[in-house]
Design a protein around this motif. Structure first.
Motif, PDB file in Angstrom:
ATOM      1  N   ASN A  26      12.965   6.669  -0.164  1.00 42.06           N
ATOM      2  CA  ASN A  26      12.367   5.337  -0.178  1.00 42.06           C
ATOM      3  C   ASN A  26      11.002   5.352  -0.861  1.00 42.06           C
ATOM      4  N   ILE A  27      10.237   6.397  -0.603  1.00 42.28           N
ATOM      5  CA  ILE A  27       8.892   6.474  -1.167  1.00 42.28           C
ATOM      6  C   ILE A  27       8.935   6.723  -2.669  1.00 42.28           C
ATOM      7  N   VAL A  28       9.660   7.767  -3.090  1.00 39.52           N
ATOM      8  CA  VAL A  28       9.659   8.116  -4.514  1.00 39.52           C
ATOM      9  C   VAL A  28      10.384   7.060  -5.343  1.00 39.52           C
ATOM     10  N   ALA A  29      11.443   6.455  -4.771  1.00 41.69           N
ATOM     11  CA  ALA A  29      12.199   5.448  -5.518  1.00 41.69           C
ATOM     12  C   ALA A  29      11.374   4.185  -5.730  1.00 41.69           C
ATOM     13  N   VAL A  30      10.723   3.691  -4.678  1.00 40.21           N
ATOM     14  CA  VAL A  30       9.908   2.480  -4.809  1.00 40.21           C
ATOM     15  C   VAL A  30       8.746   2.724  -5.764  1.00 40.21           C
ATOM     16  N   SER A  31       8.183   3.919  -5.690  1.00 38.27           N
ATOM     17  CA  SER A  31       7.088   4.252  -6.608  1.00 38.27           C
ATOM     18  C   SER A  31       7.560   4.203  -8.063  1.00 38.27           C
ATOM     19  N   SER A  32       8.752   4.745  -8.338  1.00 36.95           N
ATOM     20  CA  SER A  32       9.285   4.741  -9.702  1.00 36.95           C
ATOM     21  C   SER A  32       9.666   3.336 -10.154  1.00 36.95           C
TER      22      SER A  32
END
Length: 386
Positions: A26-32
């Motif tokens: 959730n963190i890395v995907a939303v950041s990307s």
């Protein structure tokens, strides 16, 4: 004794670790995504990575026990690929991009309740209102939904943590995005919550007649790559540059999501679902919200509101009730499930529900257990639908 305890603990440990993995995604995907990455492209690359990762394991470990492919099983796999890699993942990533990682995982907390209701309708779950563990499952489901609703409707003042001092936070709620984007994102996330439980239930159904978790995972991801690739080519036909990713956060997102949240996740969910049922699998989803909220405040500088904290406490309480209730359901071992599935293709795993005395026999009718109680044996009906 030690092996028995380990076998009893493995489903719980697997689901907890899986939620930690989902929180990281959730963190890395939303950041990307907020950095400009196309969610259509993310879904395609994610499933390609998952396919490449799972195929060698499936070919080696299931080379001698892989069931024969039939038209019915193939159609179910096509539906599984369409439900999760194509519909659910695209809707979820679009919704999370328009809202926030914390808000997206808060809404996903309705998964246990939706799955529980669907399982009841399909007779995969048995509820007896006079039974204490059935009451616990109902109370846990209600508390989980109540906590999620509280997080969505009530924000309250921001809660400051030691690691947030001196940082400028991204605001939770409609203040962090345009009102229209926030509304559209919420609708997409709700639709995702309606689709994902259908995937879990159909996956459990398919494993009853195709008990090869690694092969099923590889097939779902492979077909999902083809379907989502066709969707992405149409959606991004005017912007071919979105397909290019470098050695940056986007590559990390693709590899991490593909291996951990598609390949490993589908496999573990399939194994645990065959043994404990789809409701048990989704019961742990609220943990992802709590972990994501903390990680989001640290990495993405997202603000944690008081409503989120109170909602998290209620959700944890509901999670405890639901898991305790599910722990009282005696599930037939995987070997017994395989024997049953050989006799009737398409049958779902049998669930043996006891009265807590530890006695019971597998028969087609309700029997006495010799202690003044009763034993209910649930044989889920399958009519080709999930």
């Amino acid at each position: 004794m030690g092996w028995k305890v380990l076998n009893d603990v493995k489903p719980y440990l697997s689901m907890v670790l899986l939620q930690v993995g989902f929180a990281g995604m959730n963190i890395v995907a939303v950041s990307s995504l907020k950095g400009g990455m196309s969610h259509f492209v993310l879904v395609v690359y994610r499933n390609l990575v998952a396919t490449a990762f799972m195929v060698p394991f499936a070919l080696y470990f299931e080379r001698e026990r892989r069931p024969k492919m039939t038209i019915t099983i193939f159609l179910k796999i096509m539906w599984l690929a369409f439900l999760e890699p194509v519909l659910d993942q695209n809707l979820y990533f679009m919704g999370a991009k328009l809202t926030s990682a914390g808000f997206a995982t808060a809404l996903i907390n309705t998964l246990p309740a939706v799955t529980f209701v669907l399982a009841l309708i399909l007779r995969m779950e048995k509820v007896r209102l006079r039974s204490l563990h059935s009451q616990a499952k109902i109370v846990g489901t209600v508390l989980t939904v109540a906590g999620a609703v509280l997080m969505v409707l009530y924000h309250g003042p921001a809660v400051r943590f030691p690691w947030t001092k001196g940082h400028h936070h991204a605001t939770i709620g409609a203040q962090g995005a345009a009102a229209r984007d926030w509304l559209n994102g919420t609708i997409m996330l709700i639709a995702s919550c309606m689709i994902w439980p259908g995937f879990f239930i159909l996956q459990s159904n398919t494993l009853g007649s195709y008990p090869a978790e690694l092969s099923l995972t590889a097939l779902i991801c492979g077909m999902g790559s083809l379907m989502s690739g066709a969707v992405a080519l149409v959606a991004e036909r005017a912007n071919t540059g979105v397909w290019v990713i470098g050695f940056d956060n986007r590559l990390l997102t693709v590899v991490y999501a593909g291996i951990v949240c598609s390949g490993v996740a589908y496999y573990l969910q399939g194994v645990v679902s065959r043994q404990r049922g789809p409701v048990f699998v989704t019961a742990f989803n609220p943990l992802s919200m709590i972990i994501t909220a903390v990680m989001g405040s640290i990495i993405l500088k997202e603000e944690i509101a008081l409503g989120s904290v109170i909602g998290a406490v209620i959700i944890v309480a509901g999670l405890y009730f639901l898991i305790w209730g599910k722990s009282k359901d005696k599930i037939i071992s995987p070997s017994q499930v395989s024997d049953v599935s050989d006799e009737g293709a398409g049958a779902l795993p049998l669930t043996l529900v006891t009265n807590g005395h530890g006695h019971g026999h597998i028969k087609e009718h309700e029997l006495g257990d010799g202690n003044g109680g009763h034993v209910d044996v649930e044989t889920p009906a399958t009519n080709g639908h999930y």
